[in-house]
Design an enzyme around this catalytic site. Structure first.
Site, PDB file in Angstrom:
ATOM      1  CE1 TYR A   1      -3.957   2.218   0.863  1.00  0.00           C
ATOM      2  CE2 TYR A   1      -2.322   3.414   2.152  1.00  0.00           C
ATOM      3  CZ  TYR A   1      -3.568   3.358   1.564  1.00  0.00           C
ATOM      4  OH  TYR A   1      -4.430   4.427   1.665  1.00  0.00           O
TER       5      TYR A   1
ATOM      6  CG  ASP B   1       7.318 -10.691  28.961  1.00  0.00           C
ATOM      7  OD1 ASP B   1       8.333 -11.113  28.375  1.00  0.00           O
ATOM      8  OD2 ASP B   1       6.175 -10.739  28.465  1.00  0.00           O
TER       9      ASP B   1
ATOM     10  CE  LYS C   1       7.778 -13.740  25.800  1.00  0.00           C
ATOM     11  NZ  LYS C   1       6.703 -13.394  26.738  1.00  0.00           N
TER      12      LYS C   1
END
Ligand code: XMP
Length: 512
Positions: free
Chosen positions: A87, A228, A368
């Site tokens: 796009y 995390d 991550k």
């Protein structure tokens, strides 16, 4: 700005037109060693001396009434290399005076790239497979446009306009575009001043920033035993701040998990406040089988228990929010589509604290795998750093139907067998996530000489990049056989083992 990242000088700014691959562009740029962030199209004029700009793909057609536009004057004003993807390329072609033809037919899948001429974008790039995912295509090209690559039928798939503007119809960020990373690297070579991204430097900057942001305040953080929150807690410890770490054992954890988390934190010298509330959770969940109701019960109870333990005024709440969560929350806010789930890090209580400047999210710029790298640098054990993601509602999402202690026991035992064998055979680190779900439907079998009427379990192992999409893993049959035999022989309540061969989409990773 609708997220908390302030534009940085000389970074690569990726403008998000909504393609499912946009985050991957940011990741690829960082993997190539440069700092990159994602911005919404309306944020384009607010960038702070970017080093290069990438316009992503997106689901819209430039012909749509609500097609997303950009401030082209601002884009040109930066005077830096610009790459339009899909796009993004169609938009550039329009802005440079060309046209885009509309198509109802979607080209999705591999195509052959044939570079033309000697554009710097294709230095060292040979004819190779690229990945297409588009409907519209560029039609008329203005006089200033150069075709720098076609497909094997001679149709333009890559354009340039002068020295700074480039367009590609395909997606260089997905691995199915075999030389996509080289093409991105060539593009980034056009911008000599780009800010490097090195996790070690990032760690030092982060520690300094944490000390400054915390001041003398007490920091409260929730610990789950996952990557995390462990990295977050260790980072806070390393920064030397006054921390209170709380661990909620809601009774939906894996086999031995609670004890392992507690012993690891003891080993690294972080004092954990443990809330053992299994009975409370299982009591409230008894007889509830609707997945959304279960999620709500768990989510609300978790918060009640957590905030109750925190008690009184919070000086500062630290959360292990990652960059994909930030992006997701920002795009949920902008998107007209319905929000599938409110992120637990963005509940109203947290938003209130955020407004008062009482939320600290040091990992909010990292993906991550970057958190894992940071975890290794902080000296966290490899088996914690490389742990598979585990959902907040725990085994509840792997136990369709009403949750009972017996079913949880079966899932725990089967999960321990599956995960243990994946580790033993060297597959654990190769898959993004593996899980066992107990299917809520009994099947007939024979155990010993007796008829059995018990539940099946489904094994699932997927590879993924940040869980947005996933593919099932072709584990060796011998491994599946070994796991299946062990489960059928050792796990009570289970008489059938299935292997889940569903991609995401349409299936999600978890069953609920
Ligand atoms: P799905 O099932 O949506 O999962 O494909 C994508 C990833 O998110 C994890 N997951 C959750 N994590 N709270 C979490 O912290 C949740 O409610 C939750 N639901 C799913 C899932 O394990 C996978 O890694």
């Amino acid at each position: 700005m609708n997220h908390q990242i302030s534009p940085v000088e000389n970074e690569v700014s990726v403008i998000d037109f909504g393609s499912q691959y946009t985050q991957l562009i940011v990741r690829r740029v960082r993997e190539l060693g440069f700092l990159a962030h994602l911005y919404q199209p309306e944020e384009l004029p607010l960038l702070n001396k970017p080093g290069a700009i990438i316009l992503s793909g997106g689901p819209k057609s430039t012909h749509d009434e609500d097609a997303i536009d950009i401030d082209f004057a601002a884009l040109q004003g930066y005077g830096v290399p610009v790459l339009g993807v899909c796009y993004g390329m169609q938009l550039l072609n329009l802005k440079f005076g060309g046209s885009v033809s509309r198509s109802e037919h979607r080209e999705y899948g591999p195509a052959q790239l044939v570079p033309k001429g000697d554009s710097p974008l294709y230095q060292g790039v040979k004819d190779s497979q690229v990945w297409m995912s588009h409907s519209d295509t560029v039609e008329n090209l203005s006089e200033t446009t150069q075709v720098i690559a076609t497909n094997k039928d001679g149709i333009p798939v890559s354009l340039s306009w002068g020295h700074d503007f480039y367009g590609i119809q395909f997606h260089p960020e997905v691995t199915h575009s075999h030389q996509g990373t080289l093409i991105l690297k060539n593009f980034l070579n056009l911008a000599p001043e780009l800010k490097p991204f090195k996790i070690n430097d990032f760690k030092e900057e982060l520690l300094e920033k944490i000390r400054k942001d915390v001041g003398g305040r007490e920091v409260v953080c929730g610990v789950s035993g996952g990557v995390d929150s462990t990295v977050l807690a260790v980072l806070l410890k390393e920064a030397g701040v006054n921390m209170r770490a709380i661990f909620v054992d809601h009774g939906l954890l894996r086999k031995n998990e609670s004890a392992e988390v507690q012993s690891y934190f003891k080993k690294i010298g972080i004092n954990l406040q443990v809330l053992e509330v299994s009975e409370l959770f299982l009591g409230k969940l008894a007889g509830v089988s609707d997945p959304e109701v279960k999620r709500k019960i768990i989510g609300n109870l978790f918060l009640d228990v957590f905030w109750d333990a925190v008690g009184g005024e919070v000086e500062l709440l630290a959360q292990g929010t990652l960059y994909p969560d930030v992006i997701e929350s920002a795009s949920n806010k902008n998107s007209k589509a319905s929000t599938i789930k409110t992120h637990h890090n963005r509940i109203s209580r947290v938003l209130e604290l955020q407004e008062q400047g009482k939320v600290l999210e040091p990992l909010d710029q990292l993906f991550k795998d970057e958190v894992r790298e940071l975890g290794m640098l902080l000296g966290i054990d490899a088996d914690i750093v490389n742990r598979h993601p585990f959902p907040g509602p725990g085994l509840a999402v792997r136990c369709p139907g009403a949750i009972t202690p017996e079913k949880l026991h079966s899932i725990r035992e089967a999960d321990a067998i599956f995960i243990g064998k994946l580790k033993e055979h060297g597959w654990y680190d190769k898959v993004w996530q593996a899980c066992v779900t107990l299917i809520d439907s009994k099947t007939v079998g024979v155990k010993g000489d007796e008829r059995s009427y018990e539940n099946p379990v489904s094994l699932r192992a997927v590879i993924s990049e940040d869980a947005m999409t996933a593919d099932w893993v072709e584990l060796p049959y011998e491994l599946i056989r070994e796991v299946s035999n062990l489960i059928l022989n050792k796990v009570p309540g289970v008489n059938r083992v299935l292997y889940d061969v569903s991609t995401k989409p349409p299936a999600s990773i978890e069953w609920e």
